[in-house]
Design an enzyme around this catalytic site. Sequence first.
Site, PDB file in Angstrom:
ATOM      1  N   GLY A   1     -21.103  17.908  11.466  1.00 35.79           N
ATOM      2  CA  GLY A   1     -19.799  18.183  12.065  1.00 35.79           C
ATOM      3  C   GLY A   1     -18.761  18.439  10.994  1.00 35.79           C
ATOM      4  O   GLY A   1     -19.096  18.836   9.876  1.00 35.79           O
ATOM      5  N   CYS A   2     -17.518  18.206  11.313  1.00 36.05           N
ATOM      6  CA  CYS A   2     -16.429  18.442  10.358  1.00 36.05           C
ATOM      7  C   CYS A   2     -16.664  17.655   9.075  1.00 36.05           C
ATOM      8  O   CYS A   2     -16.885  16.454   9.103  1.00 36.05           O
ATOM      9  CB  CYS A   2     -15.095  18.027  10.984  1.00 36.05           C
ATOM     10  SG  CYS A   2     -13.687  18.209   9.863  1.00 36.05           S
ATOM     11  N   PHE A   3     -16.603  18.345   7.945  1.00 34.86           N
ATOM     12  CA  PHE A   3     -16.910  17.664   6.690  1.00 34.86           C
ATOM     13  C   PHE A   3     -15.883  16.607   6.310  1.00 34.86           C
ATOM     14  O   PHE A   3     -16.175  15.715   5.507  1.00 34.86           O
ATOM     15  CB  PHE A   3     -17.144  18.643   5.536  1.00 34.86           C
ATOM     16  CG  PHE A   3     -16.232  19.832   5.421  1.00 34.86           C
ATOM     17  CD1 PHE A   3     -14.922  19.825   5.865  1.00 34.86           C
ATOM     18  CD2 PHE A   3     -16.717  21.000   4.830  1.00 34.86           C
ATOM     19  CE1 PHE A   3     -14.102  20.931   5.726  1.00 34.86           C
ATOM     20  CE2 PHE A   3     -15.904  22.121   4.676  1.00 34.86           C
ATOM     21  CZ  PHE A   3     -14.599  22.085   5.130  1.00 34.86           C
TER      22      PHE A   3
END
Length: 211
Positions: A45-47
């Site tokens: 997902g979002c880093f």
Amino acid sequence: MKYLALVTGLLLFSCQTQGNEKETKSPISREADYQKLDTATFAGGCFWCVEASFEQIKGVVEAVSGYSGGKESTADYRLVSSGRTGHAEAVQVYYDPSVIDYETLLEIFFTAHDPTQLNRQGPDVGPQYRSEIFYHNEKQKSLAEAKMEELASEFSDPIVTKLSKLEAFYLAEEYHQDYEEKHPNNGYIVNVSRPKIEKVAKKFKDRLKNK
């Protein structure tokens, strides 16, 4: 944080188009001896969420946000955000194997995100937010396969995490690095990232760095 010189960062924008950042070009570099460290690469997902989840753990010397799975020429946040470049938002973890092992990093990874969500994590939708382990060698591949088999019974839905050999990791734009630390009151950080970070902190409380 100081950053490892892997690529030149083009400073662009951020997860789910949060905020307005000035665009510049700047090489990201650091001076450090990484020879005694091992490296792991994960996408979940979002880093921002994944990076901050690992950063709080003892033995993790540095975690940096970037892109894996696509070509260098398209490792640009605006292009990656289209979901058409083949990249996943990824995090490269540099860790001291005398303090923490790869198996524990895998456990943290599977705690920091939902591996049963295909091409998304919560509000972030698209193949760039897929769950994927980029293994660096055959040992990491075998450990990842074993861990996914072990954890399969803990989830009500099948684990959809991809397992791929790491071909390249391209460092993300500088403003993405340490985003949670720099912007603790950002709405996305408060509502999406922080619960994941705290979940990891609770489960691995004995492994947290001293603040």
